[in-house]
Design an enzyme around this catalytic site. Structure first.
Site, PDB file in Angstrom:
ATOM      1  N   HIS A 293      12.027  -1.742 -14.609  1.00 17.13           N
ATOM      2  CA  HIS A 293      11.326  -0.867 -13.410  1.00 17.13           C
ATOM      3  C   HIS A 293       9.994  -1.469 -12.969  1.00 17.13           C
ATOM      4  O   HIS A 293       9.095  -1.026 -13.288  1.00 17.13           O
ATOM      5  CB  HIS A 293      11.412   0.656 -13.898  1.00 17.13           C
ATOM      6  CG  HIS A 293      12.755   1.293 -14.336  1.00 17.13           C
ATOM      7  ND1 HIS A 293      13.535   1.985 -13.060  1.00 17.13           N
ATOM      8  CD2 HIS A 293      13.537   1.329 -15.212  1.00 17.13           C
ATOM      9  CE1 HIS A 293      14.393   2.473 -13.680  1.00 17.13           C
ATOM     10  NE2 HIS A 293      14.625   2.015 -15.196  1.00 17.13           N
TER      11      HIS A 293
ATOM     12  N   ASP B 245       3.329  12.745 -12.461  1.00 16.22           N
ATOM     13  CA  ASP B 245       1.642  12.682 -11.978  1.00 16.22           C
ATOM     14  C   ASP B 245       1.046  11.538 -12.734  1.00 16.22           C
ATOM     15  O   ASP B 245       0.197  10.872 -12.291  1.00 16.22           O
ATOM     16  CB  ASP B 245       1.065  14.010 -12.524  1.00 16.22           C
ATOM     17  CG  ASP B 245       1.295  15.177 -11.690  1.00 16.22           C
ATOM     18  OD1 ASP B 245       1.379  14.837 -10.383  1.00 16.22           O
ATOM     19  OD2 ASP B 245       1.445  16.330 -11.878  1.00 16.22           O
TER      20      ASP B 245
ATOM     21  N   MET C   2      21.201  -3.171 -10.370  1.00 18.60           N
ATOM     22  CA  MET C   2      21.251  -4.393 -10.946  1.00 18.60           C
ATOM     23  C   MET C   2      22.651  -4.669 -11.563  1.00 18.60           C
ATOM     24  O   MET C   2      23.338  -5.435 -11.301  1.00 18.60           O
ATOM     25  CB  MET C   2      20.280  -5.036 -12.007  1.00 18.60           C
ATOM     26  CG  MET C   2      20.549  -6.414 -12.491  1.00 18.60           C
ATOM     27  SD  MET C   2      19.506  -7.002 -13.770  1.00 18.60           S
ATOM     28  CE  MET C   2      21.027  -6.683 -15.156  1.00 18.60           C
TER      29      MET C   2
ATOM     30  N   THR D 100      -9.251  34.334   2.258  1.00 21.54           N
ATOM     31  CA  THR D 100      -9.529  33.941   0.932  1.00 21.54           C
ATOM     32  C   THR D 100      -9.361  34.809  -0.288  1.00 21.54           C
ATOM     33  O   THR D 100      -9.423  34.441  -1.403  1.00 21.54           O
ATOM     34  CB  THR D 100     -11.131  33.671   1.035  1.00 21.54           C
ATOM     35  OG1 THR D 100     -11.574  35.239   1.336  1.00 21.54           O
ATOM     36  CG2 THR D 100     -11.713  32.970   2.111  1.00 21.54           C
TER      37      THR D 100
ATOM     38  N   CYS E 221      17.501  -1.629 -12.260  1.00 19.36           N
ATOM     39  CA  CYS E 221      18.179  -0.968 -13.376  1.00 19.36           C
ATOM     40  C   CYS E 221      19.786  -0.981 -13.134  1.00 19.36           C
ATOM     41  O   CYS E 221      20.529  -1.981 -13.130  1.00 19.36           O
ATOM     42  CB  CYS E 221      17.465   0.359 -13.744  1.00 19.36           C
ATOM     43  SG  CYS E 221      17.891   0.840 -15.494  1.00 19.36           S
TER      44      CYS E 221
ATOM     45  N   GLU F 204       8.778  -0.670 -10.153  1.00 20.11           N
ATOM     46  CA  GLU F 204       7.901   0.183  -9.471  1.00 20.11           C
ATOM     47  C   GLU F 204       6.804   0.875 -10.462  1.00 20.11           C
ATOM     48  O   GLU F 204       5.826   1.560  -9.866  1.00 20.11           O
ATOM     49  CB  GLU F 204       8.805   1.307  -9.038  1.00 20.11           C
ATOM     50  CG  GLU F 204       9.612   2.154  -9.926  1.00 20.11           C
ATOM     51  CD  GLU F 204      10.943   1.644 -10.422  1.00 20.11           C
ATOM     52  OE1 GLU F 204      11.514   2.589 -10.755  1.00 20.11           O
ATOM     53  OE2 GLU F 204      10.925   0.586 -10.626  1.00 20.11           O
TER      54      GLU F 204
END
Length: 539
Positions: A505, A72, A383, A189, A380, A507
């Site tokens: 990394h 998160d 590679m 509900t 990582c 990303e």
């Protein structure tokens, strides 16, 4: 108190999207010129997710200061400008470890150590420490788990106490699921009512109810939720399922005017909200009329998309400046038709991972891409697969391997870093941001357009320094090194369309509003290859 707090809880079911909601709220509040900090409280007893199975937990997101955290926090980063650190996360495991350490050190002066007050006080300290460190105008605290889970009770009690101490400075958002029963053609509900009753029985009355649903809620349904959950009707908001992209969430919440409500409730004056730039990015991202590009992902944990969440999102981010529409093709490294599947892709990405399973498949993918001039990006472990493949088939070292895979290999092209042979696995890797010096004239230099960058790491193994000279003599380019010890960070194959591997990394730094340059160049290379193939087929 110098800051305001928003506490976000979830009820009815798990996987409601609390993390995306928290991230989207951060974006909306930042657009109001407010400084936002974020904190994720996870009820599990692990100290951190670093040693957890990716199938169970998803990816491990790493911060600049080297903390292994919940995925998160990746959402928080990708949506907003919040600074994330060790103060942005806490687990039950960390909380109990701190409490028990204090008990052993005699800091409780012989008192009976209990959940209340000792554990709850420690949780309150975590909340306060996050605010003290980041000094926000508003602190958003996401509490993991679902109301009713026994693991969450100490965190909820701590929130109750914190709200009692600062009643004018705190606000509670409860996110629930409102199901639609197709057989009865009715929206129900009752689950939301029961979830709110459960939360109120703990001592927390929500100020806002955010209802996740398949379809928009009618005024009548909102009125019913308001009546039975004891909140004003204008404090019941709707988050319908997103059809195109998770990045529509801030636009959806803005349409609901939730940020104006929160700001008024917390004593701020809302300003006009302009999300036109974000809207443009979302429209570009979702434009299916752009050139179609297929990227094969050769990874170990593809059955669970969250295991590579940041990689997936970074590829989609890069598709916007590359002006193409991406199709991500998961390819199991053990597949018998691995190479056949790769032949139908315009590029290949080999992400990180651990362990021996799927290793040889990744090496086969790297060789196929190198020999057929297909754009390939290794991250990582990816590679390391590129380097081992190169050593086997270009240096003519057929037994070359990584010591992680075969500790007895005669040619350990990839070896364990010095000081990494610890029996303790949790939190002992090379973690966090380190500098990388970029070689001029390289693919990496063309992407970064600078000679020094900071990237985040999570690894124990490195390219063996004793093999680097031989690799370079046979054509492999070391395009990036860490100035702190000359560790190999980036490798490239110069006479290739685009083949690059990174030990870090990238990303973890990509955002929709600021895609990572290496991902952009990789997607551009794949797009060019796709066009070249199409032109060749039409001749």
């Amino acid at each position: 108190m110098s800051f305001k707090s928003i506490f976000l809880t979830g009820g009815v079911v798990s996987s409601l999207g609390k993390g995306l909601t928290a991230a989207s709220l951060a974006l909306l509040l930042e657009r109001q010129d407010l400084k936002v900090a974020m904190l994720k409280l996870d009820p599990y007893l692990n100290v951190d997710p670093g040693t957890m199975n990716p199938y169970e937990h998803g990816e491990v997101y790493v911060t600049d200061d080297g903390v292994e955290t919940d995925l998160d926090l990746g959402h928080y980063h990708r949506f907003s400008s919040v600074q994330l650190s060790k103060y942005s996360t806490a687990t039950s495991g960390q909380i109990y470890t701190k409490v028990l350490t204090k008990e052993r050190n005699g800091e409780f002066l012989g008192s009976t150590v209990q959940v209340i007050p000792h554990v709850t006080n420690e949780i309150i300290n975590v909340i306060q420490s996050c605010a003290d460190h980041h000094k926000p105008d508003i602190l958003i605290v996401e509490i993991g788990g679902t109301i009713g889970d026994i693991e969450s009770l100490p965190f909820l009690e701590a929130v109750r106490q914190f709200r009692c101490e600062h009643p004018q400075d705190c606000l509670s958002i409860h996110m629930t699921y409102v199901p639609y029963l197709r057989a009865a053609k009715e929206i129900k509900t009752k689950p939301t009512q029961h979830s709110v009753q459960n939360l109120r029985s703990i001592g927390i009355s929500p100020d806002v109810i955010l209802c996740r649903s398949e379809a928009p809620l009618s005024t009548e349904v909102k009125r019913k939720i308001s009546l039975f959950c004891n909140v004003p009707e204008h404090a019941v908001f709707n988050a319908i399922d997103l059809e195109r992209s998770i990045y529509e969430m801030p636009l959806l919440l803005a349409k609901e005017n939730i940020s104006d409500f929160l700001l008024n409730k917390l004593g701020f004056s809302p300003k006009p909200l302009d999300l036109s730039d974000w809207q443009d990015l979302v429209e570009a991202l979702c434009d299916k009329e752009r050139q179609h590009v297929r990227i094969g992902l050769v990874g170990k944990y593809l059955e669970h998309e969250d295991a590579y969440k940041s990689v997936f999102e970074s590829l989609f981010h890069a598709s916007v400046p590359a002006n193409c529409s991406l199709e991500l093709v998961p390819i199991a490294p053990e597949s018998e038709d691995l190479l056949e599947q790769l032949s139908q892709c315009d590029g290949c990405l080999i992400p990180g991972g651990f362990g021996t399973r799927s290793w040889e498949g990744k090496i086969s993918a790297a060789r196929y891409c190198r020999e057929r001039n297909i754009p390939c990006f290794g991250i990582c472990l990816g590679m390391q697969a590129l380097v081992v493949e190169y050593a086997r088939n270009v240096l003519d070292k057929p037994l070359a391997n990584s010591m992680e895979i075969n500790p007895e290999t005669p040619d350990p092209v990839v070896c364990m870093m010095e000081g990494q042979d610890s029996v303790v696995k949790g939190g002992t890797m090379r973690l966090g941001a380190y500098p990388c010096r970029i070689a001029p004239g390289s693919l990496a230099s063309a992407a970064y357009k600078t000679d020094l960058v900071q990237e985040r790491h999570r690894h124990r193994y490195e390219v063996n320094p004793s093999y680097i000279e031989r690799l370079e003599e046979h054509g492999l380019k070391i395009a990036g090194v860490c100035p702190l010890g000359e560790l190999c960070e980036i490798v490239e194959i110069p006479n290739h369309r685009w083949m690059l591997g990174v030990q870090f990394h990238p990303e973890f730094l990509s955002k929709l509003a600021k895609p990572h340059p290496l991902f952009i160049e990789f997607i551009r290379a794949a797009k060019a290859y796709s066009l070249e193939k199409a032109n060749h087929e039409h001749r």
